[in-house]
Design an enzyme around this catalytic site. Sequence first.
Site, PDB file in Angstrom:
ATOM      1  N   SER B 149       0.427  -0.988   0.201  1.00 39.42           N
ATOM      2  CA  SER B 149      -0.093  -0.409  -0.350  1.00 39.42           C
ATOM      3  C   SER B 149       0.661   1.314   0.084  1.00 39.42           C
ATOM      4  O   SER B 149       1.803   1.341  -0.500  1.00 39.42           O
ATOM      5  CB  SER B 149      -1.026  -0.226   1.012  1.00 39.42           C
ATOM      6  OG  SER B 149      -2.223   0.833   0.948  1.00 39.42           O
ATOM      7  N   ASP B 317      -9.493  -4.286  -5.988  1.00 37.83           N
ATOM      8  CA  ASP B 317      -9.010  -3.343  -5.207  1.00 37.83           C
ATOM      9  C   ASP B 317      -9.715  -2.077  -5.709  1.00 37.83           C
ATOM     10  O   ASP B 317      -9.294  -1.622  -6.738  1.00 37.83           O
ATOM     11  CB  ASP B 317      -7.554  -3.363  -5.731  1.00 37.83           C
ATOM     12  CG  ASP B 317      -7.204  -1.752  -4.181  1.00 37.83           C
ATOM     13  OD1 ASP B 317      -7.231  -0.969  -3.792  1.00 37.83           O
ATOM     14  OD2 ASP B 317      -5.643  -2.007  -3.719  1.00 37.83           O
ATOM     15  N   HIS B 350      -8.717  -3.781  -1.528  1.00 38.69           N
ATOM     16  CA  HIS B 350      -6.916  -3.439  -1.323  1.00 38.69           C
ATOM     17  C   HIS B 350      -6.338  -3.915   0.322  1.00 38.69           C
ATOM     18  O   HIS B 350      -5.320  -4.539   0.453  1.00 38.69           O
ATOM     19  CB  HIS B 350      -6.925  -2.028  -0.783  1.00 38.69           C
ATOM     20  CG  HIS B 350      -5.879  -0.846  -0.882  1.00 38.69           C
ATOM     21  ND1 HIS B 350      -4.996  -0.727  -1.370  1.00 38.69           N
ATOM     22  CD2 HIS B 350      -5.212  -0.484   0.526  1.00 38.69           C
ATOM     23  CE1 HIS B 350      -4.264  -0.705  -0.849  1.00 38.69           C
ATOM     24  NE2 HIS B 350      -4.189  -0.316   0.705  1.00 38.69           N
TER      25      HIS B 350
END
EC number: 2.3.1.-
Lengths: 371, 371
Positions: B149, B317, B350
């Site tokens: 991330s 995501d 995500h």
Amino acid sequence: MTEFIPPGTRFHDLPSPFAMKRGGELRNARMAYETWGTLNAARDNAVLVLTGLSPNAHAAKNDANGEAGWWEDMIGPGKPIDTDRWFVICTNSLGSCKGSTGPASVNPETGERYGLAFPELAVEDGANAAFEVVKGLGVETLACVVGNSMGGMVALAYLMLHPGSARSHINISGSARALPFSIAIRSLQREAIRLDPHWNHGEYTEELYPDAGMRMARKLGVITYRSALEWDGRFGRVRLDSDDRDEEDPFGLEFQVESYLEGHARRFVRSFDPNCYLYLSRSMDWFDLAEYGDGNVDTGLGRIRVDRALAIGVETDILFPLQQQQQVADGLRAAGADADFRPLPSPQGHDAFLVDIARFGPAVRNFLSTL
Amino acid sequence: MTEFIPPGTRFHDLPSPFAMKRGGELRNARMAYETWGTLNAARDNAVLVLTGLSPNAHAAKNDANGEAGWWEDMIGPGKPIDTDRWFVICTNSLGSCKGSTGPASVNPETGERYGLAFPELAVEDGANAAFEVVKGLGVETLACVVGNSMGGMVALAYLMLHPGSARSHINISGSARALPFSIAIRSLQREAIRLDPHWNHGEYTEELYPDAGMRMARKLGVITYRSALEWDGRFGRVRLDSDDRDEEDPFGLEFQVESYLEGHARRFVRSFDPNCYLYLSRSMDWFDLAEYGDGNVDTGLGRIRVDRALAIGVETDILFPLQQQQQVADGLRAAGADADFRPLPSPQGHDAFLVDIARFGPAVRNFLSTL
């Protein structure tokens, strides 16, 4: 409080009392609506348009109001919903603040605005109220009921609760029930409004008004109404000119996309009543056709009878995802309708039906032309 | 103010002053980190793990702290990042509140917490600070730098700014630059915090703390960290038991998904410093490898030199969409790396790298096993 009713709006008085699905009733309530075109002698050319959460009944210009409406390119002479052929009715939603009775209206029993004293509002109440408008116009059976977004829910409730009320249906970016992602988004929007101290449990004033909460709710709405794909092309990483930035604010607007959201929010904040927003938003979370299908949404859809149906959606819609329009088409087809599903590749997400008339127009026109 | 530093955390003093990319410098700053496994004699078996916005350095249990960490199933003996072979380092991000210096730390020059006096934080500053930790541990060249991330951004900055610092790279749900949808989400999260009157321009206290703003920000985060697909299966339209509902509140929690968000929010609100959140969030919006590529992000990626790379992402995501990991893989391949792109069908959006170890584990293990 600001009035949000466009000039030329017409009104239909609802039966009084008007019973609400979840209990309670309205007295002296009314629905705002507009029409286009002419009802024919057979009274079989009427098309009802049911809106998303926020629009008024002014979908397009007409004799009463020459201003462009929110679906201007869709409704009119020669347009996809061709008013040379169709008598088009658009209602403002029950519970809204744009002419129909809602939480911002004055309660005739108290002389005060309803606020949170308004009875709980269900999608089905909106459907029943729209049905009264259509009946009041002398129409027994609609040629088509068109519903966009929340209006797609209202349309399905309309067809479910009033068998034989329409021969066909166009469901645009709607759904047969709310799913948890959209519930989560709407819950957060409502929380933003309720957290604003100026909301004051629904007792705000012009002076002490929940601007900040409404701004947050609208921004979150706009984020979910459009799509990442569209924004990549439209905004990218372009920054605001320094003239448009507040250099004193270390976390102020910097990117064009932030300014776009801010503009949308500012325009919305004082043009829609916060309590009406809360009520309409919650009604969508509650909506579930499974209630009419022994707990199964497809069974519920299977109890709706129309001859023809079209469900349209777009691949980039994260709020009412494409599978939900597929489900509507499949369910109505299983119930015996000649039903089509039309996924469109619009980049604009949930709002595409408002802006991508190049794609939505022909889909709607083609369907109506075969009726 | 609550301290958020896990027991057993180790610290590395940054060079003082430590210059920041956008101006200003830190004095007497430090980085929190933890390690697993043993650095070999050749010093060529080190793997650096760079985290998302909120995790601490305790990625997994180790001799200093037997509690499970946030990536417990990924790091350890025999696990995908096998500590029998690799010497693993995980840093807490510069600007965080979990041991590394950030806006919640005391400014040695004033004896007060930095708050908004902390210099502007860029992803690159986090990369430079992590580089100092690695150097301090005697590692000149990492076997691999793994970034999740935000950590995927930090990793790319690390490789860009420190040529030769790693032989390989795993980018997990990361990106080479922020795009407008994610900027919009983060901007709204920051606005929610800043709108809370208790935020008070960063001068909050334990007693007057922006709980409401942090709760909103976290809920919006969780909505974008997971996926509609996962929630359809996990929550559907299941309602809370009446025991768990506040019947007095007409807009209170009703659906399980709302309660899930509320629980996440409550756990987060007092476990992450609001100013640190603002700084780290904004750093992601600013990140753009195009700065190193004459305005072109692919050209920027093309200036990074590693032998091997793997970019992993998931189809669901919406915050760091799959095309961004594809772009990282393609860009590094164009730069000469043996680079793979691995899209995974995880439903968890995500956050899948934290929970779908069944898919992410083998992908990471296979890559590392061939080094």
